[in-house]
Design a protein around this motif. Structure first.
Motif, mmCIF file in Angstrom:
data_model
loop_
_atom_site.group_PDB
_atom_site.id
_atom_site.type_symbol
_atom_site.label_atom_id
_atom_site.label_comp_id
_atom_site.label_asym_id
_atom_site.label_seq_id
_atom_site.Cartn_x
_atom_site.Cartn_y
_atom_site.Cartn_z
ATOM 1 N N GLU A 249 0.681 -1.313 -0.133
ATOM 2 C CA GLU A 249 0.545 0.054 0.377
ATOM 3 C C GLU A 249 0.397 0.471 -0.115
ATOM 4 N N HIS A 250 1.632 1.565 0.933
ATOM 5 C CA HIS A 250 2.892 2.132 0.775
ATOM 6 C C HIS A 250 3.485 2.312 -0.650
ATOM 7 N N ARG A 251 3.693 1.575 -1.465
ATOM 8 C CA ARG A 251 4.456 1.306 -2.642
ATOM 9 C C ARG A 251 3.116 2.491 -3.389
ATOM 10 N N ARG B 229 3.197 5.844 -5.708
ATOM 11 C CA ARG B 229 3.444 6.123 -7.174
ATOM 12 C C ARG B 229 1.736 7.345 -7.489
ATOM 13 N N GLU B 230 1.039 7.009 -6.496
ATOM 14 C CA GLU B 230 0.459 7.581 -6.847
ATOM 15 C C GLU B 230 0.505 9.919 -6.724
ATOM 16 N N LYS B 231 1.572 9.520 -5.136
ATOM 17 C CA LYS B 231 1.512 11.204 -4.766
ATOM 18 C C LYS B 231 2.239 11.214 -6.246
ATOM 19 N N ALA B 232 3.455 10.408 -7.102
ATOM 20 C CA ALA B 232 4.274 11.020 -7.567
ATOM 21 C C ALA B 232 2.595 11.618 -9.106
ATOM 22 N N THR B 233 2.150 10.440 -9.192
ATOM 23 C CA THR B 233 1.198 10.850 -10.247
ATOM 24 C C THR B 233 0.704 12.257 -10.204
ATOM 25 N N LEU B 234 -0.116 12.218 -8.771
ATOM 26 C CA LEU B 234 0.105 13.998 -8.534
ATOM 27 C C LEU B 234 0.436 14.764 -9.011
ATOM 28 N N GLU B 235 1.492 14.656 -8.092
ATOM 29 C CA GLU B 235 1.998 15.643 -8.470
ATOM 30 C C GLU B 235 2.981 15.818 -9.770
ATOM 31 N N PHE B 236 2.962 15.331 -10.515
ATOM 32 C CA PHE B 236 3.120 15.695 -12.083
ATOM 33 C C PHE B 236 2.020 16.331 -12.748
ATOM 34 N N GLU C 139 -9.453 25.573 -10.370
ATOM 35 C CA GLU C 139 -10.328 24.724 -9.487
ATOM 36 C C GLU C 139 -9.560 23.474 -9.736
ATOM 37 N N LYS C 140 -9.096 23.007 -10.664
ATOM 38 C CA LYS C 140 -8.467 21.990 -10.872
ATOM 39 C C LYS C 140 -6.921 21.902 -10.211
ATOM 40 N N GLU C 141 -6.074 23.074 -10.165
ATOM 41 C CA GLU C 141 -4.988 22.794 -9.273
ATOM 42 C C GLU C 141 -5.379 22.313 -8.040
ATOM 43 N N ARG C 142 -6.520 24.130 -7.103
ATOM 44 C CA ARG C 142 -6.957 23.424 -6.006
ATOM 45 C C ARG C 142 -7.398 21.792 -6.067
ATOM 46 N N VAL C 143 -8.112 21.360 -6.579
ATOM 47 C CA VAL C 143 -8.330 19.799 -7.019
ATOM 48 C C VAL C 143 -7.498 18.928 -6.265
ATOM 49 N N ALA C 144 -6.080 19.087 -7.049
ATOM 50 C CA ALA C 144 -4.675 18.753 -7.050
ATOM 51 C C ALA C 144 -4.625 19.093 -6.018
ATOM 52 N N ARG C 145 -4.097 20.290 -5.400
ATOM 53 C CA ARG C 145 -3.471 20.293 -4.767
ATOM 54 C C ARG C 145 -4.251 19.340 -3.333
ATOM 55 N N SER C 146 -5.795 19.851 -2.982
ATOM 56 C CA SER C 146 -6.393 18.815 -1.881
ATOM 57 C C SER C 146 -5.964 17.586 -2.226
ATOM 58 N N THR C 147 -5.860 17.158 -2.986
ATOM 59 C CA THR C 147 -5.938 15.379 -3.380
ATOM 60 C C THR C 147 -4.864 14.972 -2.965
ATOM 61 N N LEU C 148 -3.505 15.820 -3.165
ATOM 62 C CA LEU C 148 -2.033 14.888 -2.650
ATOM 63 C C LEU C 148 -1.959 15.854 -1.317
ATOM 64 N N ALA C 149 -2.399 16.516 -0.739
ATOM 65 C CA ALA C 149 -2.271 16.035 0.661
ATOM 66 C C ALA C 149 -3.036 15.355 1.772
ATOM 67 N N ASP C 150 -4.522 14.737 0.462
ATOM 68 C CA ASP C 150 -4.825 13.872 1.403
ATOM 69 C C ASP C 150 -3.476 12.851 1.110
ATOM 70 N N THR C 151 -3.068 12.322 -0.234
ATOM 71 C CA THR C 151 -2.452 11.065 -0.444
ATOM 72 C C THR C 151 -1.318 11.189 0.552
ATOM 73 N N LYS C 152 -0.524 12.533 0.497
ATOM 74 C CA LYS C 152 0.413 12.327 1.471
ATOM 75 C C LYS C 152 0.006 11.635 2.855
ATOM 76 N N SER D 218 1.497 8.951 5.160
ATOM 77 C CA SER D 218 2.561 8.974 6.314
ATOM 78 C C SER D 218 1.419 8.365 7.590
ATOM 79 N N ASP D 219 0.038 8.008 7.599
ATOM 80 C CA ASP D 219 -0.345 7.445 8.395
ATOM 81 C C ASP D 219 0.376 5.428 7.937
ATOM 82 N N THR D 220 -0.070 5.499 6.729
ATOM 83 C CA THR D 220 0.589 4.248 6.146
ATOM 84 C C THR D 220 1.797 4.302 7.353
#
Length: 130
Positions: free
Chosen positions: A12-14, A18-25, A88-101, A105-107
């Motif tokens: 799950e961590h891996r 990957r999801e984090k890297a995709t979202l950052e890109f 708005e898309k950037e805001r959503v992407a930042r929010s999703t990235l924050a959630d993923t981070k 961290s929890d994982t």
């Protein structure tokens, strides 16, 4: 059981990495697109001001630049709408990235706890064997 839970958490961590890297890109791409469109809006806004000045002069000369000005205004409104959508898309992407981070961290914390528990049990088993 603890080892399989640790392996599951590591997988799950891996996946989250990957999801984090995709979202950052995607966020980077969105930011670049937003910057590019913002520059276009600025350019068109300057051009609109120029055209307004020219149109005011042209009215006295009878030239019909009002149509060009109206077209430029319409284009500026369209681009401003697109920039708003991209923001708005950037805001959503930042929010999703924050959630993923946060999930990552929890994982990581759970994985470290399980690893510590596993090490403790292995130590206890080794002590019993001695």
């Amino acid at each position: 059981f603890m080892e399989s839970e640790l392996v599951r958490m590591q997988k799950e961590h891996r996946i989250l990495e990957r999801e984090k890297a995709t979202l950052e890109f995607a966020l980077h791409e969105s930011k670049q697109d937003l910057d590019r469109r913002a520059k276009i809006v600025e350019k068109n806004t300057r051009r609109l001001k120029e055209l307004d000045t020219i149109a005011e002069r042209a009215v006295s000369r009878g030239e019909g630049l009002a149509a060009e000005r109206d077209a430029a205004q319409a284009q500026v409104r369209i681009l401003q709408t697109e920039v708003t959508g991209l923001a708005e898309k950037e805001r959503v992407a930042r929010s999703t990235l924050a959630d993923t981070k946060a999930r990552l961290s929890d994982t990581q914390a759970k994985s470290q706890k399980l690893e510590a528990e596993l090490n403790e049990r292995e130590t206890q088993v080794q002590l019993r064997e001695q």
